[in-house]
Every structure is written in C-alpha cells, then in structure tokens.
Design an enzyme around this catalytic site. Structure first.
Site, PDB file in Angstrom:
ATOM      1  N   ASP A  76      91.769 -32.630   3.871  1.00 20.54           N
ATOM      2  CA  ASP A  76      91.165 -33.786   4.544  1.00 20.54           C
ATOM      3  C   ASP A  76      89.693 -33.931   4.170  1.00 20.54           C
ATOM      4  O   ASP A  76      89.165 -35.037   4.117  1.00 20.54           O
ATOM      5  CB  ASP A  76      91.340 -33.699   6.075  1.00 20.54           C
ATOM      6  N   GLU A 117      80.939 -36.523  10.071  1.00 19.95           N
ATOM      7  CA  GLU A 117      82.238 -35.907   9.807  1.00 19.95           C
ATOM      8  C   GLU A 117      82.134 -34.889   8.667  1.00 19.95           C
ATOM      9  O   GLU A 117      82.720 -33.814   8.734  1.00 19.95           O
ATOM     10  CB  GLU A 117      83.226 -37.019   9.449  1.00 19.95           C
ATOM     11  N   GLU A 169      92.116 -45.357  10.425  1.00 19.53           N
ATOM     12  CA  GLU A 169      91.399 -44.780  11.572  1.00 19.53           C
ATOM     13  C   GLU A 169      92.311 -44.698  12.803  1.00 19.53           C
ATOM     14  O   GLU A 169      92.296 -43.709  13.539  1.00 19.53           O
ATOM     15  CB  GLU A 169      90.151 -45.622  11.907  1.00 19.53           C
ATOM     16  N   GLU A 239      99.995 -41.666   5.369  1.00 22.26           N
ATOM     17  CA  GLU A 239      99.650 -40.744   6.454  1.00 22.26           C
ATOM     18  C   GLU A 239     100.789 -39.748   6.694  1.00 22.26           C
ATOM     19  O   GLU A 239     100.546 -38.563   6.872  1.00 22.26           O
ATOM     20  CB  GLU A 239      99.318 -41.507   7.750  1.00 22.26           C
TER      21      GLU A 239
HETATM   22  C1  LIG Z   1      94.291 -38.616   5.937  1.00 24.64           C
HETATM   23  C2  LIG Z   1      93.259 -39.142   6.890  1.00 24.64           C
HETATM   24  N1  LIG Z   1      93.502 -40.299   7.551  1.00 24.64           N
HETATM   25  C3  LIG Z   1      92.555 -40.752   8.431  1.00 24.64           C
HETATM   26  C4  LIG Z   1      91.408 -40.099   8.665  1.00 24.64           C
HETATM   27  C5  LIG Z   1      90.393 -40.612   9.643  1.00 24.64           C
HETATM   28  N2  LIG Z   1      89.216 -41.044   9.051  1.00 24.64           N
HETATM   29  C6  LIG Z   1      91.196 -38.912   7.948  1.00 24.64           C
HETATM   30  N3  LIG Z   1      90.082 -38.164   8.125  1.00 24.64           N
HETATM   31  N4  LIG Z   1      92.142 -38.430   7.062  1.00 24.64           N
END
Ligand SMILES: Cc1ncc(CN)c(N)n1
Length: 250
Positions: A76, A117, A169, A239
């Site tokens: 991520d 983040e 999001e 996702e």
């Molecule tokens: C795969 C993914 N999807 C969504 C998000 C949210 N910004 C994230 N951090 N990573």
C-alpha cells in the site's frame, strides 16, 4: 375532536410528511441525485466484495495473519506513492473543467492528508519491521497503478477521474470503519490503521467527494456516464485484487 385540534393534527401530519420528503431528498442529493445509488444497487455484490473482503473481516474478528498485514502495508505504501500524482492530476482537471472552487478545496485537503499518510507508512513500516524501500509491486498492485496512470491521461475528463478518486477513497473508508464498530475484535495494534481511514473526518471527506461526483454525473452526457460507471467498476475490481494480493493470493 374540536375543529382547531383536527386542524393542528392535520398540520402536524403535513409537517411530518414534508420532513420525511426533505430527508429523502437530502439523502438522494447526498448520493448524487440517485445515479450513484443506481450504480451501488447494480453492482452491490462486487461492492460488498470490496468492502467486506476476508482481509478486512479478519482484522475485524482478530484472526488477521500478521504476514498478510505486513504484505498489505508494504504494497500500500507503493500504491499511495503512485496515488499522489493521480490525485494531483485530478486537481489539475478540476482547475480546468470545474466552475466550482469548492472542488479544488476538497481535493487539496485530500492531497494534504496524503502527505501525512506517507509519514504514517514510514512510522508503521519501522514499527512492523517492514522495509518500505526495495520492495517490488506485486502484479495486482502493478495493474492498479497502471489503471491510475491511464486515468491521468489528458483524454480522461474530470468527471471520470473524480469518480474513480471518490470510489478509491470510499472503499477504504467503508472497509476500515467496519473494524471500528462496537463488538468487533480488532487487535489493539491495528486500531491506528483502522482509524486512519475509518474515522468520521475521513468519512466526511468521502461524503464531500461523493457530492462532487453526484453533481458532475447529473450534468454528464450518456457517454461520460458510461465511462464513469466503468471506472467505478474497475476501481472495485482492483480493490478486490489488492486485498486478495494482501492475503497472499496472487
Ligand atoms: C489500494 C488502496 N486503495 C485506497 C486507498 C486509500 N487512499 C489506499 N491507500 N490503497
């Protein structure tokens, strides 16, 4: 019943009915005039697959395999680094195509939180002994990042790009907020992760993005509507692929 009593209870009924209608209208406009709701209904199986993925459910019931969590963390981080230029491209599209200055403020707020983040990922990486540098993106991550790159192209308009942005999001917000509900067994050491995306403020921000999307969709041509829906579905599939990858399913 006295005449004036009857009149006042009729008035009450009328007022209650109006209140109900107003809140239904409010709910509908929160959902973008019904188009988003139509999509959510049409793709509800895929949507709940993305929101209630076994990865998330295992955090929620405390059975998460920590190696899956670490894999997710490293992957991520790579994703978020790619996500930043994508969000910047949405900002530029908003600046070119939107008459509403509020859009810029909402997107800029999102960019600012991405800065936060990145610092959080670094802190979390050292907490879990996950080296964030030198890891390669896995296939599902590469595919997702390639999708973001395509959306950054100048031939993709603002409505389609902001739709994808909102969906990306919103999936995280809805997923992680499930782990914060009462009665869940989310491990204490993962609470911060769940709070990051599941908190109310992030929820409000997703609502603001959804309102922008709803407004754009109401004015969109059939062709743009079709492309925006396609982008929405692609986000959901990516996702799901990302969670699968985190669970070790390549
Ligand atoms: C795969 C993914 N999807 C969504 C998000 C949210 N910004 C994230 N951090 N990573």
């Amino acid at each position: 019943m006295a005449w004036n009593q009857k009149f006042s209870s009729l008035g009450k009924l009328e007022a209650e009915k109006r209140k109900e209608m107003e809140s239904a209208e409010e709910a509908e406009s929160r959902n973008g005039g019904g188009i988003i709701q139509t999509w959510l209904n049409r793709h509800h199986l895929l949507y709940s697959k993305a929101i209630k993925h076994p990865f998330i459910l295992s955090i929620r019931d405390g059975t998460i395999d920590i190696s899956s969590f670490k894999r997710w963390l490293g992957q991520d981080y790579i994703f978020v680094r790619e996500f930043i230029p994508f969000v910047a491209s949405v900002l530029v599209k908003a600046w070119r195509e939107s008459e509403d200055g509020l859009d810029i403020e909402v997107i800029l707020g999102g960019m600012a939180s991405l800065n936060d983040e990145i610092s959080w990922f670094k802190k979390e990486g050292s907490k879990w002994d996950v080296l964030l540098y030198g890891i390669s993106p896995q296939k599902a991550n590469q595919d997702y990042c390639r999708f973001l790159e395509r959306l950054m192209g100048s031939e993709v308009g603002y409505t389609v790009a902001i739709t994808a942005f909102w969906a990306i999001e919103a999936v995280y917000q809805e997923s992680f907020s499930l782990c914060l509900q009462n009665g869940t067994r989310t491990p204490a050491e993962l609470m911060e992760t769940c709070q990051r995306w599941g908190n109310n403020e992030f929820g409000q921000y997703c609502q603001s993005l959804q309102k922008i999307v709803g407004r754009r969709l109401e004015k969109a041509s059939e062709d743009i509507l079709r492309k925006a829906e396609e982008a929405f579905v692609c986000v959901l599939n990516h996702e799901v692929g990302f969670w699968d990858m985190s669970c070790g399913e390549l």
